[in-house]
Design an enzyme around this catalytic site. Sequence first.
Site, PDB file in Angstrom:
ATOM      1  N   GLY A  53      -0.542 -13.057 -12.188  1.00  0.00           N
ATOM      2  CA  GLY A  53      -0.355 -12.294 -13.413  1.00  0.00           C
ATOM      3  C   GLY A  53      -1.689 -12.050 -14.080  1.00  0.00           C
ATOM      4  O   GLY A  53      -2.668 -12.720 -13.766  1.00  0.00           O
ATOM      5  N   CYS A  84      -1.983 -17.790  -7.603  1.00  0.00           N
ATOM      6  CA  CYS A  84      -2.952 -17.405  -8.635  1.00  0.00           C
ATOM      7  C   CYS A  84      -2.529 -17.892 -10.034  1.00  0.00           C
ATOM      8  O   CYS A  84      -2.563 -19.088 -10.288  1.00  0.00           O
ATOM      9  CB  CYS A  84      -3.197 -15.898  -8.575  1.00  0.00           C
ATOM     10  N   TYR A  85      -2.060 -16.990 -10.918  1.00  0.00           N
ATOM     11  CA  TYR A  85      -1.640 -17.458 -12.246  1.00  0.00           C
ATOM     12  C   TYR A  85      -0.557 -18.538 -12.109  1.00  0.00           C
ATOM     13  O   TYR A  85      -0.527 -19.502 -12.886  1.00  0.00           O
ATOM     14  CB  TYR A  85      -1.110 -16.275 -13.071  1.00  0.00           C
ATOM     15  N   HIS A 171      -4.141 -14.492  -2.764  1.00  0.00           N
ATOM     16  CA  HIS A 171      -2.863 -13.768  -2.635  1.00  0.00           C
ATOM     17  C   HIS A 171      -2.406 -13.682  -1.174  1.00  0.00           C
ATOM     18  O   HIS A 171      -2.884 -12.821  -0.438  1.00  0.00           O
ATOM     19  CB  HIS A 171      -3.006 -12.362  -3.229  1.00  0.00           C
ATOM     20  N   GLU A 173       0.323 -12.546  -0.131  1.00  0.00           N
ATOM     21  CA  GLU A 173       1.221 -11.402   0.083  1.00  0.00           C
ATOM     22  C   GLU A 173       0.494 -10.116   0.445  1.00  0.00           C
ATOM     23  O   GLU A 173       1.104  -9.174   0.920  1.00  0.00           O
ATOM     24  CB  GLU A 173       2.091 -11.182  -1.173  1.00  0.00           C
ATOM     25  N   ASP A 230      17.988   8.170  -1.448  1.00  0.00           N
ATOM     26  CA  ASP A 230      18.912   7.154  -1.947  1.00  0.00           C
ATOM     27  C   ASP A 230      20.346   7.676  -2.038  1.00  0.00           C
ATOM     28  O   ASP A 230      21.274   7.032  -1.549  1.00  0.00           O
ATOM     29  CB  ASP A 230      18.457   6.639  -3.327  1.00  0.00           C
ATOM     30  N   LYS A 375      13.220   0.457  -1.110  1.00  0.00           N
ATOM     31  CA  LYS A 375      13.222   1.796  -0.513  1.00  0.00           C
ATOM     32  C   LYS A 375      13.085   1.738   1.017  1.00  0.00           C
ATOM     33  O   LYS A 375      13.789   2.442   1.736  1.00  0.00           O
ATOM     34  CB  LYS A 375      12.055   2.587  -1.102  1.00  0.00           C
TER      35      LYS A 375
END
Length: 519
Positions: A53, A84-85, A171, A173, A230, A375
């Site tokens: 964050g 991290c945060y 990170h 990710e 969608d 998505k």
Amino acid sequence: MDKIYIIDMGSQYSHLIARRVRELGVYSEIIPHNISIPELMVLSPKALILSGGPSSVYEENSPKLVDGFYEYVETQGIPVLGICYGLHLIIQQLGGKIQPNEKKEYGKTKLEILDNNSLFYSLDKEEIVWMSHGDQISRMPEGFKTLAKTSTCPIAAFGNEKLRIYGVQFHPEVVHTLKGIKILENFIYNIAGAKKEWKLENWIETAIESIKKKVGPINRVVLGLSGGVDSSVCAVLLHNAIGDRLHCIFVNNGVLRKNEEIEVQKQFKEKLKFKNFHYVDAENLFLKRLKNIDDPEEKRKIIGHAFIEVFEKQTIELEAEHSSIKFLAQGTIYPDRVETAATSKNAAKIKSHHNLTLPEDMKLTIIEPLKDLYKDEVRKIGKQLGLESELINRHPFPGPGLAVRCVGAIDKKKLDILREADLILLEEVKKAGIYNELWQVFCVLLPIKTVGVMGDFRTYEYICAIRAVKSKDVMTASFAKLDWDLLEKIGTRIINEVKGFNRVVYDISNKPPSTIEYE
Ligand code: XMP
């Protein structure tokens, strides 16, 4: 099914973490940082990941976890990973110390791994990771072990096996952390013991069964079909579940792309054999209401309200004919839900997005079969359901359509000019094989006339702006650095072939501070 929740500390990467966990085969969702313990108990997480964050833990209003959080995870034996945060917060809340570092660490960094038994199982002594921080741990609480360091960050990862709490300063990710997926895998499977149960193949079967059960053997469903990914996937899924008891309503609002209404009808009526596809031509109504309106928000509101009116009228007619229309399906996807909730609290209103909401007195029950999907998952489902890849990979198209791409007051003449140019642009971009690399690409009509010369004649026409952007998360986007030759070809064709434009400009603005659409 095992579920891993991402506790959101305001990171732009929260969705990315959840997607990574799903890609690894475990269902994942995002929850707010101030979620209460009783709410957590209902969710019954297999593990929790605290996101990064933008705040510092010592700032007064920085996000914190609720009282009792650590007692709850300890007594339930729920593993926690702080990123991290998230790592700073764990350390601070459990009695350690976080300090700003003189040198901010940003970008690719060499990580020295001191312990590769748990979180870093099977990793090398040195790995490349992605860092982005100003604060770091200066003192650890008792019982926490340092698992890795970098040249400027002496505690770049920690573990507490007894409490099953782990943290990484970098990170995992993002793709720049080369073994990031392996680290998440170690956490999800080796530490948390989650089962790999999230598979899209099973999802379709379960979704169809649950639609059948919910709708029952007689009731009918209406769906506003726009031809976008969608609503199209939603339509095919429902059609598989309840067949022709699905009524799709396609409204021509007069601000569609060229031939859009023909293409969509071809796809659903002819190819997919939808019997109850209702085409409503409301072009005149919309254009009449939009006449002389130049304020963007006003235009959006008029279109939104007119759509609801037309849709409602059509639904009432269907109800009169069949008397069993009980459900309204919507192609809402997971980020729509999370973003709507988040936006309402913090964000300033930039643009009203008018997607379909009906007045309450219609008393239709809402069905949102795609509400938990990202998505890319919707696209995969669409593919498995047999939709054509051209339809599945279509760029997003805003509800208010070309109205927000034709700046100022609109009329049919301007819209037709824009439609012709847009068709040329899409044709050339597809021919160049770069359509799928772009998030969106489109033309905009700028209502300013400038002078040009064609043959021996002076021209005085509108300006066409070309907008092409790359984006991963919609919240940010950068203009695409298209090839000059391609741009020249597109510009030349538009000026030569479209009467109404005599100048083409290329938009080089990023989001933020600009937005993707012009209004
Ligand atoms: P902006 O212009 O805010 O757009 O950067 C972000 C994304 O949202 C799309 N967009 C809309 N989508 N209804 C929609 O369904 C709308 O009213 C709407 N307005 C913008 C836009 O195309 C971009 O992908």
